[in-house]
Design an enzyme around this catalytic site. Structure first.
Site, mmCIF file in Angstrom:
data_model
loop_
_atom_site.group_PDB
_atom_site.id
_atom_site.type_symbol
_atom_site.label_atom_id
_atom_site.label_comp_id
_atom_site.label_asym_id
_atom_site.label_seq_id
_atom_site.Cartn_x
_atom_site.Cartn_y
_atom_site.Cartn_z
ATOM 1 N N GLU A 181 38.607 48.362 39.788
ATOM 2 C CA GLU A 181 40.221 48.305 39.405
ATOM 3 C C GLU A 181 40.895 49.641 38.346
ATOM 4 O OE1 GLU A 181 40.466 44.754 37.193
ATOM 5 O OE2 GLU A 181 40.105 43.340 38.444
ATOM 6 N N HIS A 196 43.210 41.690 32.852
ATOM 7 C CA HIS A 196 41.484 41.602 32.453
ATOM 8 C C HIS A 196 41.457 43.164 31.141
ATOM 9 C CE1 HIS A 196 39.324 40.581 36.552
ATOM 10 N NE2 HIS A 196 39.800 39.995 35.466
#
Lengths: 288, 393
Positions: A209, A246
Site C-alpha cells: 500500500e 490503516h
C-alpha cells in the site's frame, strides 16, 4: 513445506472468552488447527469451544505444550498480553488486535526480537498454510495448496487476491496478513527471506500500500532473491497527506506514494501488476 | 490528532524546553496589551493544524500599534486551504544566531522512534536535507529504554556542535523526546530551534501529532481535541462513529469495507476512467449500526453531489457476520433512498455466513434496487458501459 506454521503448531488463544475470539477459535478448530488452550485472566478452569481456559499463558504452555499464540485482547491491554506470551516462550505470535498504540507496538516488536519470537501483526487478519494450519481468520475458504507465497498488509485485499489466485490455478504455500499498522512485528522483507528459503514456494505475491517505506527494504532484498516476486501496490489515487483506515498508510513525501514504490520494485526485478487480475496472469506466467 | 502550536509549546515547556514568552490573544485590545508587555515589538502567529503558515503570510512581525491592529484583523479572518484560523498567538521576538531543526518521529521500517536534526532549520528544511544528506543527523532510539543523554550528545556532535552549544542542544533534544514518549506522539517537530546570541536554545515553533489510538489513555489531550475547528463535517462525524470517510472530488462514490481493498477499488475506478468521490473504511467486526452510518454518509454524499454518477459497493467479509452488513445497508437505504444507481459485488465466507447465506444477502440487496454482480470486474464493466455514456437517469 510452508513457512512459519504447519501441522506442528499448538495454539493458545489469548482473550479466548470474547465473542469475536470465540468465533475465530471455532473457525480455527474447524480448519483443523491444533488449538490446545485459551487464556482469560480470572476464568482459569473454564472451557471455551471445548478448549481449556487458563489464567496465564505460562500455565497454558506448561499444561498443553502450546508453542504458538493468537491474540484477541483489546488494544489497551494488548501489550501486556503480548509480553506475557513472548516471555512464556511462544515462538510465533499472531496479534489480531486493531488500534494498538504505536509506542506499544514498537516495544512489542523489540521485546520479541530480543526473545527470538516471531510476531505477526498487530492488526493482522491471520496466517494460513493451506491444509495444515490456520491462525486467525485469513481466508480458509478461498485457499488451495500450491507453490505461491502471499504477503499482504490488508485483510480484504489478501482475501480477494488469494481467491483470484485459487480460481486461476495458482495454489498457495502460506498466506500471511502481516498487519496494517505503521510498526509491525516483522516486515515484508522478513517473510520474503523465509519464502526464498522454502523449497515448496516457487513464487511470491507481495501486496502493498501507500505509506511507510517497508517496500523499499523489500525491494533491496528482491534484487538478490532466487524466486520471482509479483508486486501489487494499492492507493495510487489516494490524495497525499490524508489519513486512511490503516495508520501506516499516511502518505508523507514522494517515497510514500504507490507510484514511487512500484518503480522501486520494478527496478529491483519484481513483476508489478496494475490490476488484481493481472496478478494472476503474471503469477501463472512465472510458474510456467 | 494534530495539536496547535500553542498546545505543543505547552508540552515542550513542561518538558523543560525554553519557548518564547507570550500567549493567545482573543481581541485587538489583548493584542495591543501583549505588545506593550513584550517590549513594543512581537510576532503574531495564526494557529492552524497544517503546515505552510509562514509561506502563506500567516506569521507576521508587528512593530507598531497600527501594524498590530491590521495584522490581527487580517489573521483572524484568514483561512488556509479551507481551514479557518482557530486562534492567534502573540509572542516575543527572539534574536537568533542560528536556526536549527530537531524532531522525533517514527521509523516504520526499523520500528523505532527516530531523532532527526539539522543545523539548517527553517521553512525549506526538507528540500535542503535531501540535497545535502550530511546536513541531517538521524538516530534510531531503542524504544525499550528511550533516548539516553549520551545518544543525544552524539546527534549534536554529528551536527558539529561543541562545548555549551552541544550540551544545550542535547538537553533540548532530550526534552523533545520526553514530549514524544510521555504523550504517545507520532511526531514532535521543533522548526526552527533557535540558538540565541547568548547561547540558549529556544523552541520557536512546535508541530505535535498524537497517536489517535493512544488517546484513550491521555484524557487531558482528548480535551484538546474539542478545540478542533475547520475540519470537514462529514469526516469529523465519521471519526466519532467508528469509521473513516474522506471526501474527494469524483464521479463514483465508493461504499466498501476494509482499507486495503477499498484502495484497490479506488485504483480500479480510476483504471476504468472514473474518479472516486470518497474513501471509506469500517473496522473489522463492525456491527449493523456502523455499516448503516457509513452507508448513510456515502448516500448523503452521492445525493448531494451532482458530479457523482453512481455508487460502487464492494464487501468481502469473513469475520464480520453477513447480516450485520446487509441489515446495516437495508436500514440506511430505506431511511435515505439513494438517487444514483447502486452497483457492486458482495462475497462472504466462513463465519460470516453462519446466520445468513450469501444468496439471501444478495436477495436483500437486490430488494433495495442494487445491481449485484458476482465479481467486482462485472460491476465495473457495467459502469463503463452505462454511466460513461450518460445513459443513467
Amino acid at each position: 513445506m510452508s513457512i512459519l506454521i504447519d501441522e506442528n503448531n499448538k495454539v493458545v488463544v489469548q482473550g479466548i472468552t470474547g465473542g469475536y475470539a470465540q468465533r475465530q477459535t471455532r473457525l480455527m478448530l474447524d480448519y483443523g488447527t491444533k488449538v490446545v488452550a485459551g487464556v482469560s485472566p480470572g476464568k482459569g478452569g473454564q472451557m471455551a469451544n471445548g478448549v481449556p481456559v487458563f489464567d496465564t499463558v505460562q500455565e497454558a504452555v506448561a499444561a498443553t505444550g502450546a508453542n504458538t499464540g493468537v491474540l484477541y485482547v483489546p488494544a489497551v491491554a494488548a501489550m501486556e498480553a503480548a509480553i506475557e506470551s513472548i516471555e512464556a516462550g511462544l515462538k510465533v505470535l499472531m496479534i489480531a488486535t486493531e488500534r494498538i498504540p504505536l509506542q506499544d507496538s514498537m516495544k512489542i516488536k523489540w521485546l520479541a526480537r530480543d526473545a527470538g519470537a516471531w510476531v505477526v501483526g498487530p492488526n493482522s487478519p491471520g496466517v494460513i498454510s493451506p491444509g495444515k494450519c490456520l491462525l486467525g481468520s485469513a481466508v480458509p475458504s478461498v485457499v488451495t495448496p500450491g507453490p505461491v507465497g502471499v504477503i499482504s498488509r490488508s485483510g480484504t485485499l489478501l482475501m480477494e487476491i488469494v481467491r483470484y489466485l485459487s480460481k486461476g490455478g495458482c495454489g498457495q504455500s502460506t498466506c500471511i496478513g502481516i498487519g496494517g499498522d505503521t510498526v509491525i512485528g516483522r516486515n515484508p522483507v522478513d517473510y520474503l527471506r523465509l519464502f526464498d528459503g522454502d523449497p515448496e514456494t516457487k513464487a511470491v505475491v507481495l501486496l502493498g500500500e501507500i505509506g511507510g517505506l517497508k517496500e523499499y527494504e523489500a525491494a533491496e532484498f528482491i534484487r538478490h532473491m532466487k524466486k520471482p516476486v509479483i508486486a501489487f501496490i494499492v492507493g495510487r489515487f489516494v490524495p497525499l497527506g490524508r489519513r486512511m483506515g490503516h495508520v501506516g498508510a499516511i502518505v508523507r513525501g514522494d517515497r510514500d506514494t504507490a507510484e514511487s514504490k512500484r518503480r522501486a520494485l520494478r527496478e529491483a526485478g519484481a513483476f508489478v501488476a496494475d490490476t488484481p487480475w493481472e496478478i494472476v496472469e503474471l503469477t501463472r506466467k512465472v510458474l510456467d | 490528532m494534530r495539536l496547535f502550536e500553542y498546545q505543543g509549546k505547552d508540552l515542550l515547556k513542561s518538558a523543560g524546553l525554553t519557548v518564547p514568552k507570550g500567549g493567545l490573544v482573543a481581541s485587538r485590545d489583548e493584542a495591543l496589551e501583549a505588545m506593550r508587555r513584550l517590549g513594543g515589538a512581537m510576532m503574531l502567529k495564526a494557529q492552524l493544524r497544517q503546515g505552510g503558515r509562514g509561506k502563506a503570510g500567516l506569521i507576521q512581525a508587528v512593530e507598531s500599534p497600527r501594524d498590530c491592529d491590521d495584522v490581527f484583523r487580517r489573521l483572524s479572518e484568514a483561512t488556509l486551504d479551507g481551514e479557518r484560523v482557530a486562534a492567534i498567538l502573540a509572542e516575543e521576538r527572539v534574536q537568533a544566531a542560528e536556526e536549527l531543526y530537531a524532531a522525533v518521529t517514527v521509523d516504520d521500517v526499523a520500528g523505532t522512534p527516530l531523532v532527526v536534526a539539522s543545523r539548517q532549520g527553517g521553512t525549506d528544511v526538507e528540500d535542503r536535507g535531501r540535497s545535502s544528506a550530511e546536513a541531517v543527523a538521524t538516530f534510531n532510539v531503542n524504544p525499550l529504554r528511550g533516548l539516553r543523554q549520551h545518544e543525544a550528545l552524539v546527534v549534536g556532535k554529528k551536527l558539529g556542535l561543541t562545548g555549551q552549544q552541544l550540551t544545550g542542544f542535547a538537553r533540548a533534544v532530550l526534552g523533545i523526546y520526553k514530549v514524544f514518549e510521555r504523550n504517545d506522539a507520532i511526531l514532535v517537530e521543533v522548526n526552527p530551534l533557535l540558538l540565541t546570541p547568548q547561547g540558549d536554545f529556544v523552541a520557536a515553533d512546535a508541530k505535535v501529532e498524537i497517536d489517535d489510538d493512544a488517546l484513550p489513555r491521555h484524557p487531558h489531550l482528548l480535551e484538546l481535541r474539542s478545540q478542533a475547528v475547520g475540519a470537514n463535517e462529514a469526516e469529523e462525524r465519521a471519526a466519532g462513529k467508528g469509521f473513516t470517510f474522506i471526501d474527494l472530488p469524483g464521479d463514483v462514490a465508493v461504499l466498501s469495507g476494509g482499507a486495503g481493498f477499498t484502495m484497490a477499488l479506488m485504483d480500479l475506478v480510476e483504471h476504468y476512467g472514473f474518479k472516486p468521490a470518497n474513501f471509506c473504511d469500517a473496522m473489522g467486526g463492525s456491527g449493523p449500526d456502523v455499516v448503516a452510518d457509513l452507508a448513510d454518509t456515502v448516500i448523503e454524499k452521492a445525493n448531494a453531489d451532482a458530479g457523482v454518477k453512481a455508487v460502487l459497493f464492494n464487501f468481502v467479509i469473513s469475520g464480520t457476520p453477513l447480516e450485520s452488513v446487509v441489515n446495516g445497508l437495508v436500514k440506511a437505504f430505506r431511511n435515505r433512498p439513494c438517487s444514483k444507481p447502486v452497483v457492486g459485488s458482495v462475497r462472504a465466507f466462513d463465519a460470516a455466513v453462519k446466520n445468513m447465506s450469501l444468496e439471501e444477502g444478495i436477495r436483500n440487496l437486490e430488494g433495495l434496487g442494487f445491481k449485484v454482480y458476482p465479481e467486482i470486474k462485472d460491476a465495473l464493466d457495467y459502469l463503463a458501459e452505462t454511466v460513461k455514456d450518460g445513459r443513467t437517469r
